[in-house]
Scaffold this motif. Structure first.
Motif, PDB file in Angstrom:
ATOM      1  N   LEU A   1       0.829  -1.207   0.000  1.00  0.00           N
ATOM      2  CA  LEU A   1       0.000   0.000   0.000  1.00  0.00           C
ATOM      3  C   LEU A   1       0.857   1.249   0.000  1.00  0.00           C
ATOM      4  CD1 LEU A   1      -3.103  -0.621   2.268  1.00  0.00           C
ATOM      5  CD2 LEU A   1      -2.897  -0.622  -0.203  1.00  0.00           C
TER       6      LEU A   1
ATOM      7  N   ARG B   1       3.681   1.481  -1.371  1.00  0.00           N
ATOM      8  CA  ARG B   1       4.190   1.624  -2.731  1.00  0.00           C
ATOM      9  C   ARG B   1       3.136   2.208  -3.654  1.00  0.00           C
ATOM     10  NH1 ARG B   1       8.183  -3.564  -3.378  1.00  0.00           N
ATOM     11  NH2 ARG B   1       9.417  -3.012  -1.569  1.00  0.00           N
ATOM     12  N   VAL B   2       1.881   1.838  -3.407  1.00  0.00           N
ATOM     13  CA  VAL B   2       0.810   2.433  -4.207  1.00  0.00           C
ATOM     14  C   VAL B   2       0.804   3.942  -4.010  1.00  0.00           C
ATOM     15  CG1 VAL B   2      -1.687   2.607  -4.478  1.00  0.00           C
ATOM     16  CG2 VAL B   2      -0.637   0.358  -4.208  1.00  0.00           C
ATOM     17  N   THR B   3       0.967   4.400  -2.761  1.00  0.00           N
ATOM     18  CA  THR B   3       0.943   5.854  -2.531  1.00  0.00           C
ATOM     19  C   THR B   3       2.147   6.522  -3.181  1.00  0.00           C
ATOM     20  OG1 THR B   3       2.206   5.787  -0.485  1.00  0.00           O
ATOM     21  CG2 THR B   3      -0.166   5.541  -0.287  1.00  0.00           C
ATOM     22  N   ILE B   4       3.288   5.813  -3.150  1.00  0.00           N
ATOM     23  CA  ILE B   4       4.486   6.403  -3.753  1.00  0.00           C
ATOM     24  C   ILE B   4       4.317   6.502  -5.261  1.00  0.00           C
ATOM     25  CG2 ILE B   4       6.935   6.033  -4.200  1.00  0.00           C
ATOM     26  CD1 ILE B   4       7.016   4.520  -1.507  1.00  0.00           C
ATOM     27  N   GLN B   5       3.840   5.413  -5.860  1.00  0.00           N
ATOM     28  CA  GLN B   5       3.710   5.389  -7.312  1.00  0.00           C
ATOM     29  C   GLN B   5       2.690   6.415  -7.800  1.00  0.00           C
ATOM     30  OE1 GLN B   5       2.676   1.474  -9.073  1.00  0.00           O
ATOM     31  NE2 GLN B   5       4.765   1.536  -9.810  1.00  0.00           N
ATOM     32  N   ASN B   6       1.694   6.688  -6.960  1.00  0.00           N
ATOM     33  CA  ASN B   6       0.654   7.614  -7.392  1.00  0.00           C
ATOM     34  C   ASN B   6       0.869   9.026  -6.872  1.00  0.00           C
ATOM     35  OD1 ASN B   6      -1.262   5.944  -8.994  1.00  0.00           O
ATOM     36  ND2 ASN B   6      -1.166   4.734  -7.137  1.00  0.00           N
ATOM     37  N   ASN B   7       2.105   9.301  -6.453  1.00  0.00           N
ATOM     38  CA  ASN B   7       2.495  10.664  -6.124  1.00  0.00           C
ATOM     39  C   ASN B   7       1.658  11.308  -5.031  1.00  0.00           C
ATOM     40  OD1 ASN B   7       4.279  12.687  -6.423  1.00  0.00           O
ATOM     41  ND2 ASN B   7       3.212  13.681  -8.137  1.00  0.00           N
ATOM     42  N   PHE B   8       1.391  10.571  -3.949  1.00  0.00           N
ATOM     43  CA  PHE B   8       0.668  11.152  -2.821  1.00  0.00           C
ATOM     44  C   PHE B   8       1.540  12.208  -2.155  1.00  0.00           C
ATOM     45  CE2 PHE B   8      -2.889   8.177  -1.318  1.00  0.00           C
ATOM     46  CZ  PHE B   8      -3.158   7.756  -2.601  1.00  0.00           C
TER      47      PHE B   8
ATOM     48  N   ASN C   1      -1.507  13.746   2.053  1.00  0.00           N
ATOM     49  CA  ASN C   1      -2.396  12.699   1.564  1.00  0.00           C
ATOM     50  C   ASN C   1      -2.008  11.334   2.113  1.00  0.00           C
ATOM     51  OD1 ASN C   1      -4.199  14.179   0.043  1.00  0.00           O
ATOM     52  ND2 ASN C   1      -2.797  14.281  -1.676  1.00  0.00           N
TER      53      ASN C   1
ATOM     54  N   THR D   1      -3.389  11.251   5.639  1.00  0.00           N
ATOM     55  CA  THR D   1      -4.841  11.109   5.797  1.00  0.00           C
ATOM     56  C   THR D   1      -5.361   9.803   5.207  1.00  0.00           C
ATOM     57  OG1 THR D   1      -5.129  12.417   3.804  1.00  0.00           O
ATOM     58  CG2 THR D   1      -5.387  13.562   5.892  1.00  0.00           C
ATOM     59  N   VAL D   2      -4.774   9.355   4.098  1.00  0.00           N
ATOM     60  CA  VAL D   2      -5.330   8.164   3.453  1.00  0.00           C
ATOM     61  C   VAL D   2      -4.856   6.872   4.108  1.00  0.00           C
ATOM     62  CG1 VAL D   2      -5.518   6.852   1.309  1.00  0.00           C
ATOM     63  CG2 VAL D   2      -5.687   9.328   1.267  1.00  0.00           C
ATOM     64  N   ILE D   3      -3.566   6.756   4.438  1.00  0.00           N
ATOM     65  CA  ILE D   3      -3.176   5.471   5.028  1.00  0.00           C
ATOM     66  C   ILE D   3      -2.700   5.524   6.465  1.00  0.00           C
ATOM     67  CG2 ILE D   3      -2.721   4.229   2.880  1.00  0.00           C
ATOM     68  CD1 ILE D   3       0.183   4.581   3.366  1.00  0.00           C
TER      69      ILE D   3
ATOM     70  N   PRO E   1      -5.821   6.301   9.319  1.00  0.00           N
ATOM     71  CA  PRO E   1      -6.692   5.161   9.600  1.00  0.00           C
ATOM     72  C   PRO E   1      -5.976   4.034  10.354  1.00  0.00           C
ATOM     73  CG  PRO E   1      -6.930   5.836   7.324  1.00  0.00           C
ATOM     74  CD  PRO E   1      -5.785   6.611   7.881  1.00  0.00           C
TER      75      PRO E   1
ATOM     76  N   PRO F   1      11.493   6.790  -1.270  1.00  0.00           N
ATOM     77  CA  PRO F   1      12.157   7.873  -1.973  1.00  0.00           C
ATOM     78  C   PRO F   1      11.332   9.153  -2.083  1.00  0.00           C
ATOM     79  CG  PRO F   1      12.066   5.876  -3.303  1.00  0.00           C
ATOM     80  CD  PRO F   1      11.223   5.656  -2.118  1.00  0.00           C
TER      81      PRO F   1
ATOM     82  N   PHE G   1      11.281   1.368  -6.378  1.00  0.00           N
ATOM     83  CA  PHE G   1      11.082   1.175  -4.941  1.00  0.00           C
ATOM     84  C   PHE G   1      12.408   0.924  -4.240  1.00  0.00           C
ATOM     85  CE2 PHE G   1       6.785  -0.422  -6.400  1.00  0.00           C
ATOM     86  CZ  PHE G   1       6.164   0.774  -6.106  1.00  0.00           C
TER      87      PHE G   1
ATOM     88  N   TYR H   1      16.783   1.538  -4.918  1.00  0.00           N
ATOM     89  CA  TYR H   1      17.744   2.221  -5.782  1.00  0.00           C
ATOM     90  C   TYR H   1      18.905   1.296  -6.110  1.00  0.00           C
ATOM     91  CZ  TYR H   1      15.752   6.856  -5.111  1.00  0.00           C
ATOM     92  OH  TYR H   1      14.935   7.932  -5.121  1.00  0.00           O
TER      93      TYR H   1
ATOM     94  N   PRO I   1       9.550   7.014  -8.007  1.00  0.00           N
ATOM     95  CA  PRO I   1       8.588   6.068  -8.580  1.00  0.00           C
ATOM     96  C   PRO I   1       7.382   6.749  -9.233  1.00  0.00           C
ATOM     97  CG  PRO I   1       9.257   5.327  -6.428  1.00  0.00           C
ATOM     98  CD  PRO I   1       9.892   6.662  -6.624  1.00  0.00           C
ATOM     99  N   SER I   2       6.905   7.838  -8.615  1.00  0.00           N
ATOM    100  CA  SER I   2       5.686   8.449  -9.128  1.00  0.00           C
ATOM    101  C   SER I   2       5.911   9.105 -10.488  1.00  0.00           C
ATOM    102  CB  SER I   2       5.157   9.477  -8.130  1.00  0.00           C
ATOM    103  OG  SER I   2       6.121  10.466  -7.909  1.00  0.00           O
TER     104      SER I   2
ATOM    105  N   ASN J   1      -2.754  -6.926  -0.946  1.00  0.00           N
ATOM    106  CA  ASN J   1      -2.681  -5.581  -0.373  1.00  0.00           C
ATOM    107  C   ASN J   1      -2.546  -4.485  -1.417  1.00  0.00           C
ATOM    108  OD1 ASN J   1      -2.776  -6.607   2.257  1.00  0.00           O
ATOM    109  ND2 ASN J   1      -0.568  -6.950   2.234  1.00  0.00           N
TER     110      ASN J   1
ATOM    111  N   HIS K   1     -10.338   0.728   3.673  1.00  0.00           N
ATOM    112  CA  HIS K   1     -11.369   1.649   4.157  1.00  0.00           C
ATOM    113  C   HIS K   1     -11.943   2.523   3.043  1.00  0.00           C
ATOM    114  CE1 HIS K   1      -7.621   3.798   4.167  1.00  0.00           C
ATOM    115  NE2 HIS K   1      -8.266   4.938   4.263  1.00  0.00           N
TER     116      HIS K   1
ATOM    117  N   PRO L   1      -4.893  11.795  -5.442  1.00  0.00           N
ATOM    118  CA  PRO L   1      -4.863  11.165  -4.119  1.00  0.00           C
ATOM    119  C   PRO L   1      -5.904  11.743  -3.161  1.00  0.00           C
ATOM    120  CG  PRO L   1      -2.653  11.660  -4.858  1.00  0.00           C
ATOM    121  CD  PRO L   1      -3.575  12.273  -5.855  1.00  0.00           C
TER     122      PRO L   1
END
Lengths: 535, 222
Positions: A167, A169-176, A180, A183-185, A188, A279, B48, B50, B68-69, B80, B85, B98
């Motif tokens: 999860l 990594r998902v935030t990293i890849q999607n530029n959170f 964000n 608040t998102v991960i 909670p 990163p 993820f 380097y 990565p982004s 996962n 939520h 986001p």
């Protein structure tokens, strides 16, 4: 036909429970014997008492709030750098402040912030006045932050570590953005434990006897337990002590109920090594802010520990340690009382657990098991000093309390730590039973053979940890020993407290040094030699 | 085109050295024993982790300096992938914004993706109510909404039962055709993938050992 033989396994739990209850009943009846409700009403309406109640609640709230405000950003920052060994080392060092006897921590704080502490010395060096901010509200808050922030930080880190790597990594890849991600991960994942942790810190500060006794600096900044101690030991005002005791009992019950109703799903999991480099979060700008944050934290939490170590080293001298009869006497009593309390606590816990296990696993009688467990936890609403007061009041006309003081101290101290030992041994014991029950039954391994030859060896690790916790907590007690102690029976915490009170700081340092050494050796011996951590 | 030249990283006494060239629009299956370095290869490309040295070019641009982004890749993990939520819609929308505040055009785009994936009736369901296959479809939806041209799949369907795995492969085949994406997929059951992948890469001891045509996966080089 009713076969008593068949129900023998009920005995250990019932006997343990009866012992615990008889002690509690003796104490409570002692308190209520003196409870004159007319008088109590009058005393509760007393300005002094009302001030103490509101101060107790106020300082606990403020301490819990400040601790959380510091712990949250600290945990979020520390988490990013967990892969660095220095950070992990600092974290375990700060954790010590929560595990060691409170008086050691208070002493460390005085060595740093006190009137003759490092900061004050630096102030004088630059031509300013000595710093006298440590006594009163400041000192109480500094100490509570010092003790509780590492605890809170650690729990927040545990919760953050339940977030799966994927999860993140998902935030990293999607530029959170940082916000964000929070608040998102992160939020909670931590919000539930955040609430429970604040409640636990509140209750710890609510009954923070040692901190307030030493740093409160007088009746103006006193909490209920300290006021009770003053009433009993200095003012000999039993009515006031009893009223305070009843108030304390009522408020403590409410707090325990609140905490227990929330702790069902409260989990602390050991944190796995976090290898992920993050990163997008560690940017150059963040590194500057993070370093400032970490350095400030190191100063707040590690500097007192350094001050403590320095003062311990400088206190080692022939006169202070080897030629000091009072110290030797205290070492003896610390060991005797601490180790006996540890052993008694383990025995009582095991007796309760043997019956609880049988009730839960073989007979599916959860309600009775819960009742037995409750008898072990009942102490949570009766702070040790209050329990001691009650025992003192009921026994003082029957026995010479001074003579039986060691037994009372061991009884109450072991009772105080049973909630912890139950929680450490219990789950492990039930797990072992679930795993091997079929095997035991297939080979008809039952009774004492099963316990002594099979279960206890498997439980070795948990028993050793529980013993370490029980013994060190008892060795650090100051409340009970100051109530029941005398010139003959004195433990190290009392010796240290009295030395500090009479400005013999070298003696106090020597006492701290020995207490620290004893506690660390007991932790080491239990965990590594008795518990067999190395094999 | 993805171009790896001696891309290496040392992790716990394990050293990789990847050199390989992957052409645009290919679907490459990555096979090898567990611990051979399959996930490490994907993590290096995603950014993820380097590399210590070597180069990683995507369309002739050095990717090492990009976080990565900012790389044109998106990842699908074994599990996962989703925030428990958030709803199906929110889990897909977060790849666009986001903070989940979407414009009308973006909202329309998400709805189209949800329809495409046959999840229309589940738009506002919570993740906990979905089956394993549905969850991976939602995760694919998140990847589709991000519009990235390279898809990294790290044993994405090993949690699903066999017929569902083939169904998911069919779906990815469809997405690949509609969106022209390049796919790198690590997989430990190569037989299932022979009708889908362009070729296999065999990874051994942290190196790309050789390239295999789909039907040659059985050659015992393990």
């Amino acid at each position: 036909m009713f076969h008593i033989e068949k129900y023998r396994w009920l005995l250990p739990g019932l006997i343990a429970s009866a012992l615990v209850l008889s002690l509690i009943i003796t104490s409570v009846s002692g308190i209520f014997e003196y409870a004159n409700f007319q008088l109590i009403r009058k005393i509760i309406n007393d300005d002094y008492i009302q001030r103490i109640i509101s101060f107790t609640i106020y300082q606990s709230l403020l301490s819990a709030l400040l601790s959380m405000i510091i712990a949250l950003p600290l945990a979020l920052t520390v988490r990013k750098y967990l892969e660095y060994r220095i950070i992990r080392f600092a974290l375990s060092l700060a954790w010590l402040s929560f595990v060691l006897p409170v008086i050691i921590g208070v002493f460390a704080i005085i060595k740093l912030h006190g009137v003759s502490g490092w900061f004050s010395d630096i102030s004088v060096l630059f031509g300013y006045e000595k710093l006298e901010y440590i006594y009163g509200m400041n000192g109480i808050l500094i100490a509570h932050i010092f003790f509780n922030v590492p605890f809170a930080t650690r729990i927040i880190l545990f919760s953050l570590n339940t977030i799966p790597d994927e999860l993140l990594r998902v935030t990293i890849q999607n530029n959170f953005s940082r916000w964000n991600t929070f608040t998102v991960i992160e939020w909670p994942a931590i919000r539930y434990n955040l609430f429970v942790t604040s409640a636990i810190i509140f209750s710890l500060c609510f009954t923070s006897f040692v901190v307030v006794l030493i740093l409160g600096g007088g009746p103006k900044y006193s909490i209920i337990e300290v006021a009770l101690y003053y009433a009993l030991k200095i003012e000999f005002n039993i009515n006031r002590a009893v009223s305070l005791g009843i108030i304390q009992m009522i408020i403590a019950s409410c707090i325990v109920l609140i905490i227990l109703s929330f702790t069902k799903s409260f989990k602390i999991e050991p944190y796995t090594k976090l290898k992920l480099k993050n990163p997008s979060i560690i940017t150059k700008k963040a590194i500057v802010i993070d370093s400032i944050m970490l350095i400030v934290a190191l100063f707040i939490f590690l500097l007192p520990i350094f001050a403590l170590i320095v003062s311990c080293i400088t206190a080692i001298s022939y006169e202070n340690i080897f030629a000091n009869q009072g110290l030797h006497n205290s070492i003896y009593w610390t060991l005797v009382l601490g180790l006996s309390s540890g052993i008694v606590a383990i025995i009582i816990s095991m007796m309760l657990l043997i019956t609880i296990r049988k009730l839960v696993i073989t007979h599916q009688m959860k309600w009775l098991a819960n009742l037995l467990e409750l008898s072990g936890n009942l102490i949570l609403i009766l702070p040790p000093i209050l329990l001691g007061t009650g025992i003192f009041l009921s026994l003082r006309n029957v026995y010479n309390v001074q003579e039986i003081a060691p037994y009372i101290i061991v009884a109450i101290n072991s009772l105080t730590v049973i909630p912890f030992t139950l929680r450490i041994i219990g789950p492990e014991y039930l797990r072992v039973s679930y795993m091997y029950d079929k095997l035991f039954n297939a080979h008809n391994i039952q009774g004492t053979t099963r316990l002594l030859r099979y279960e206890l060896p498997i439980l070795r690790g948990a028993l050793a940890t529980a013993f370490a916790v029980a013994a060190t907590l008892s060795m650090g007690d100051l409340g009970l020993i100051s109530l029941f102690g005398s010139t003959e029976i004195r433990t190290l915490p009392l010796y240290i407290y009295q030395s500090m009170g009479s400005y013999r700081m070298d003696n106090a340092s020597a006492g701290i040094f020995i207490l620290l050494a004893l506690v660390l050796s007991i932790i080491f011996i239990s965990e590594y030699l008795l518990g067999g951590k190395d094999d | 085109m993805i171009n790896l030249d001696s891309l290496s990283i040392e992790l716990d006494n394990f050293k990789t050295d990847f050199t390989v060239q992957i052409n645009r629009d290919k679907w490459v299956g990555i096979i090898g024993k567990s611990g051979a370095g399959k996930s490490t290869l994907l993590n290096l490309i995603a950014g993820f982790i380097y590399p210590d040295s070597g180069s990683l070019l995507i369309d002739n641009i050095e990717m090492k300096k990009y976080p990565p982004s900012r790389r044109p890749v998106s990842s699908l993990f074994q599990e996962n992938n989703l925030f428990p939520h958030l709803s199906v819609y929110q889990n897909i929308a977060l790849a666009i914004r986001p903070n989940l505040k979407l414009s009308d055009i973006e909202i329309k785009k998400i709805s189209e993706i949800i329809e495409y994936l046959n999840l229309g009736s589940k738009t506002h369901s919570s993740i906990g109510k979905l089956s394993g296959g549905e969850r991976q479809r939602v995760a694919l939806g998140r990847i589709m909404s991000s519009d990235k041209k390279i898809l990294l799949l790290d044993e994405p369907f090993s949690q699903l039962d066999p017929n569902l795995r083939v169904e998911m492969l069919e779906l990815i085949k469809q997405i690949r055709k509609d969106k022209n994406i390049t796919i790198l997929m690590s997989i430990h059951t190569p037989a299932e993938a022979i009708d889908f992948v362009s070729n296999f890469l065999l990874i051994k001891d942290g190196k790309v050992c050789r390239e295999l045509a789909p039907q040659d996966y059985k050659i015992d080089l393990y």
